[in-house]
Design a protein around this motif. Structure first.
Motif, short mmCIF file in Angstrom:
data_model
loop_
_atom_site.label_atom_id
_atom_site.label_comp_id
_atom_site.label_asym_id
_atom_site.label_seq_id
_atom_site.Cartn_x
_atom_site.Cartn_y
_atom_site.Cartn_z
N GLU A 253 18.53 2.25 -6.26
CA GLU A 253 18.76 0.90 -5.75
C GLU A 253 17.48 0.08 -5.76
O GLU A 253 17.49 -1.11 -6.08
CB GLU A 253 19.35 0.96 -4.34
CG GLU A 253 20.79 1.44 -4.28
CD GLU A 253 21.72 0.53 -5.07
OE1 GLU A 253 21.65 -0.71 -4.88
OE2 GLU A 253 22.49 1.05 -5.89
N TYR A 254 16.38 0.72 -5.40
CA TYR A 254 15.09 0.03 -5.46
C TYR A 254 14.77 -0.36 -6.90
O TYR A 254 14.35 -1.50 -7.17
CB TYR A 254 13.99 0.93 -4.89
CG TYR A 254 12.59 0.42 -5.18
CD1 TYR A 254 12.02 -0.56 -4.39
CD2 TYR A 254 11.86 0.92 -6.26
CE1 TYR A 254 10.74 -1.04 -4.66
CE2 TYR A 254 10.59 0.45 -6.53
CZ TYR A 254 10.03 -0.53 -5.73
OH TYR A 254 8.77 -1.00 -6.02
N ASP A 255 14.96 0.57 -7.82
CA ASP A 255 14.65 0.30 -9.22
C ASP A 255 15.45 -0.88 -9.75
O ASP A 255 14.93 -1.72 -10.51
CB ASP A 255 14.92 1.54 -10.08
CG ASP A 255 13.97 2.69 -9.75
OD1 ASP A 255 12.88 2.43 -9.21
OD2 ASP A 255 14.34 3.85 -10.03
N TYR A 267 14.72 -5.81 2.12
CA TYR A 267 14.92 -4.36 2.15
C TYR A 267 16.00 -3.99 3.18
O TYR A 267 16.80 -3.07 2.96
CB TYR A 267 13.62 -3.65 2.50
CG TYR A 267 12.59 -3.65 1.40
CD1 TYR A 267 12.46 -2.56 0.54
CD2 TYR A 267 11.72 -4.72 1.23
CE1 TYR A 267 11.50 -2.55 -0.46
CE2 TYR A 267 10.76 -4.73 0.23
CZ TYR A 267 10.66 -3.64 -0.62
OH TYR A 267 9.71 -3.63 -1.61
N VAL A 268 16.03 -4.70 4.31
CA VAL A 268 17.04 -4.43 5.33
C VAL A 268 18.43 -4.78 4.81
O VAL A 268 19.39 -4.04 5.03
CB VAL A 268 16.71 -5.21 6.62
CG1 VAL A 268 17.83 -5.03 7.65
CG2 VAL A 268 15.39 -4.75 7.20
N VAL A 269 18.54 -5.90 4.11
CA VAL A 269 19.83 -6.28 3.53
C VAL A 269 20.31 -5.22 2.55
O VAL A 269 21.50 -4.87 2.51
CB VAL A 269 19.71 -7.65 2.83
CG1 VAL A 269 20.97 -7.96 2.02
CG2 VAL A 269 19.46 -8.75 3.86
N ILE A 292 9.27 0.01 7.06
CA ILE A 292 9.81 -1.32 6.76
C ILE A 292 10.42 -1.92 8.03
O ILE A 292 10.18 -3.09 8.37
CB ILE A 292 10.88 -1.23 5.66
CG1 ILE A 292 10.27 -0.82 4.32
CG2 ILE A 292 11.64 -2.56 5.54
CD1 ILE A 292 9.49 -1.89 3.61
N LEU A 293 11.19 -1.11 8.75
CA LEU A 293 11.83 -1.59 9.96
C LEU A 293 10.81 -1.94 11.04
O LEU A 293 10.97 -2.94 11.76
CB LEU A 293 12.81 -0.54 10.48
CG LEU A 293 13.98 -0.23 9.54
CD1 LEU A 293 14.86 0.87 10.11
CD2 LEU A 293 14.81 -1.49 9.26
N GLY A 356 3.32 -5.68 -1.69
CA GLY A 356 3.21 -4.60 -0.73
C GLY A 356 3.99 -4.91 0.54
O GLY A 356 4.34 -6.06 0.82
N THR A 357 4.27 -3.88 1.32
CA THR A 357 5.09 -4.02 2.52
C THR A 357 4.42 -3.34 3.70
O THR A 357 3.32 -2.78 3.59
CB THR A 357 6.47 -3.38 2.30
OG1 THR A 357 6.30 -1.95 2.24
CG2 THR A 357 7.14 -3.88 1.03
N SER A 358 5.11 -3.34 4.82
CA SER A 358 4.62 -2.64 6.01
C SER A 358 4.65 -1.13 5.83
O SER A 358 4.07 -0.39 6.63
CB SER A 358 5.46 -3.03 7.22
OG SER A 358 6.84 -2.97 6.93
N ALA A 359 5.31 -0.65 4.77
CA ALA A 359 5.28 0.78 4.43
C ALA A 359 4.15 1.12 3.49
O ALA A 359 3.81 2.29 3.31
CB ALA A 359 6.61 1.21 3.81
N GLY A 360 3.53 0.10 2.86
CA GLY A 360 2.42 0.35 1.96
C GLY A 360 2.45 -0.52 0.72
O GLY A 360 3.40 -1.27 0.48
N GLY A 361 1.40 -0.40 -0.08
CA GLY A 361 1.36 -1.11 -1.35
C GLY A 361 0.47 -2.33 -1.37
O GLY A 361 0.40 -3.03 -2.38
#
Length: 475
Positions: A253-255, A267-269, A292-293, A356-361
């Motif tokens: 799904e990410y890809d 990402y939440v959606v 992410i959350l 990048g996000t709160s999870a990294g990147g």
């Protein structure tokens, strides 16, 4: 008359081994051929070994060379068991601190061919002492020698500091291979999951300010979260410690949606209606989506975007002027190109998030991570009580280790908190020893191979808490 083939002499501190030799049996010859091919880290040599010796190999020449680049090859420590067609030996990585048990079985009907080959990672045997702690000058030389051994396999920086002051900084490789731009101390690297440390600090700051409760459920802050039942059960504490069952967001799904995932809410959606991977609190499992959350919670509670909050409340007070989250479509000065080294080619890394996000990147520099470590421990980011919460064990990681809030924890002397990051084209590691007495930063723009953690472990195992040469630590 039988004779033995001398492969290597491994000199381990404090322990003298006789010369390690392989027997002149079919299994011994096969082991010698394997080690020579692996240590060559050459595609043609690997292909010839597979064709001549191991035609049923589960990996091809590129995979064989990739493994060789990851460990740097193996040195023979000792032969443990041997028959004409089987052999078990202890080997040690050249790049890292790891050992492996090498097991080889040859085909009795075709003695020159390998029927089974396994190199299983194992802890350092109890009878082999740890390498000695080194003073700062000796440690700097040891790291320089290690980087010279790695050569172009490591493209990045290494920074080692004591009490906030660097005493060894190395930069090697190319930030942009097409334009031949070298890596420098100012190069900005994508840092993968190392941004989880910033997310955890942000959550702790809001807890310190009384704006959120770590034991409150996710639903207290994300009131419209699609999976209502799970949101009412899982707490912020569990999301911070990877014990909530949030799972990952990488996958098919990410890809499919990578270029349209522009905000944390996107990402939440995409993932918010799915079920957890396990009931909250049932076990530990690394969960990118949980962070992410947490980023969304930071946005809701603070009234700022995650990126604005981190810039204002972490990067600015820490003086981290080289860090950020600008999208991949934005030209960022000094940001290295992300590469994968596969086979003989360096190719631009695929699968990078749009931002990048709160999870990294996000991206940063070695100096900025040193500044972050200093600000974390000197009170600029957290008060003493919340720093202690963040840097104390909060959960078992299921592998014999401990996890705090956004940090892996080692309680043995010298104590250490750390977090790394790794994905295609990005690899890094931050280790803070003994409450800030020592700081190790490694950042790389080439992955695979993933070598940043191996280098930082090499340094951490030799760093002397007081800058003095100390005897080897016995198991």
């Amino acid at each position: 008359m039988r004779f033995a083939l001398a492969l290597a002499v491994l000199a381990l501190p404090g322990l003298a081994f006789a010369q390690a030799v392989l027997p002149s049996t079919p299994a011994g010859e096969a082991a010698r051929a394997y080690l020579e091919a692996l240590n060559a880290r050459d595609r043609a040599t690997a292909a010839a070994f597979i064709k001549d010796r191991f035609p049923t190999s589960p990996i091809d020449g590129d995979g064989f060379v990739g493994f060789g680049r990851q460990v740097g090859g193996f040195d023979l420590v000792r032969v443990e068991t041997a028959t004409p067609t089987t052999l078990t030996a202890l080997v040690r990585e050249r790049y890292g601190e790891g050992y492996a048990r090498l097991e080889i079985q040859t085909d009795p009907a075709a003695p020159g061919q390998i029927k089974r080959l396994d190199a299983r990672v194992m802890p350092r045997p109890a009878e082999i002492p740890a390498d000695p702690r080194l003073d700062d000058a000796a440690l700097a030389k040891a790291v320089a020698d290690k980087l010279a051994l790695m050569g172009e396999d490591y493209s990045g920086v290494v920074l080692i500091a004591r009490r906030g002051k660097p005493f060894a900084v190395f930069a090697q490789g190319l930030a942009d291979r097409e334009r031949k731009i070298p890596i420098t101390q100012a190069t900005r690297f994508r840092v993968g999951s190392m941004n989880k440390m910033h997310t955890a600090v942000a959550v702790m700051q809001l807890a310190e300010a009384g704006k959120l409760d770590l034991q409150a459920p996710l639903a207290a802050y994300l009131k419209d979260y699609p999976n209502v039942d799970w949101a009412r059960k899982v707490t912020l504490h569990q999301l911070l410690t990877h014990t909530g069952g949030a799972g990952d967001f990488f996958g098919p799904e990410y890809d499919k949606n990578r270029d349209t995932l522009r905000t944390l809410q996107d990402y939440v959606v995409l993932h918010g209606a799915r079920s957890p991977t396990f009931e909250p609190g049932a076990k530990w499992e690394y969960a990118n989506y949980g962070y992410i959350l947490l980023g969304r919670v930071i946005e809701v509670v603070s009234g700022q975007s995650y990126y604005e909050y981190v810039a204002d409340h972490i990067f600015k007070p820490a003086g981290m002027t080289g860090s950020g989250f600008e999208p991949e479509t934005t030209a960022v000065p000094d940001r290295a190109v992300a590469y994968e080294h596969v086979g003989d080619a360096y190719k631009p890394a695929g699968g990078l998030p749009w931002r990048g996000t709160s999870a990294g990147g996000g991206y940063s520099t070695a100096e900025d991570f040193l500044k972050f470590a200093a600000a974390l421990y000197d009170g600029r980011l957290l008060d003493a009580a919340h720093l202690k919460l963040m840097t104390s064990p909060q959960a078992e990681d299921g592998r014999g280790g401990k996890y705090g809030y956004g940090l892996f924890i080692r309680t043995a002397e010298p104590p250490m908190v750390a977090h790394g990051g790794g994905a295609a084209g990005m690899n890094g590691d931050l280790r803070i020893l003994d409450g800030g007495e020592g700081v190790i930063v490694t950042l790389s723009n080439v992955a695979p191979p993933f070598l940043a953690g191996r280098i930082s472990q090499f340094v951490a195992e030799r760093f002397s808490p007081q800058g003095e040469r100390r005897p080897a630590i016995r198991p």
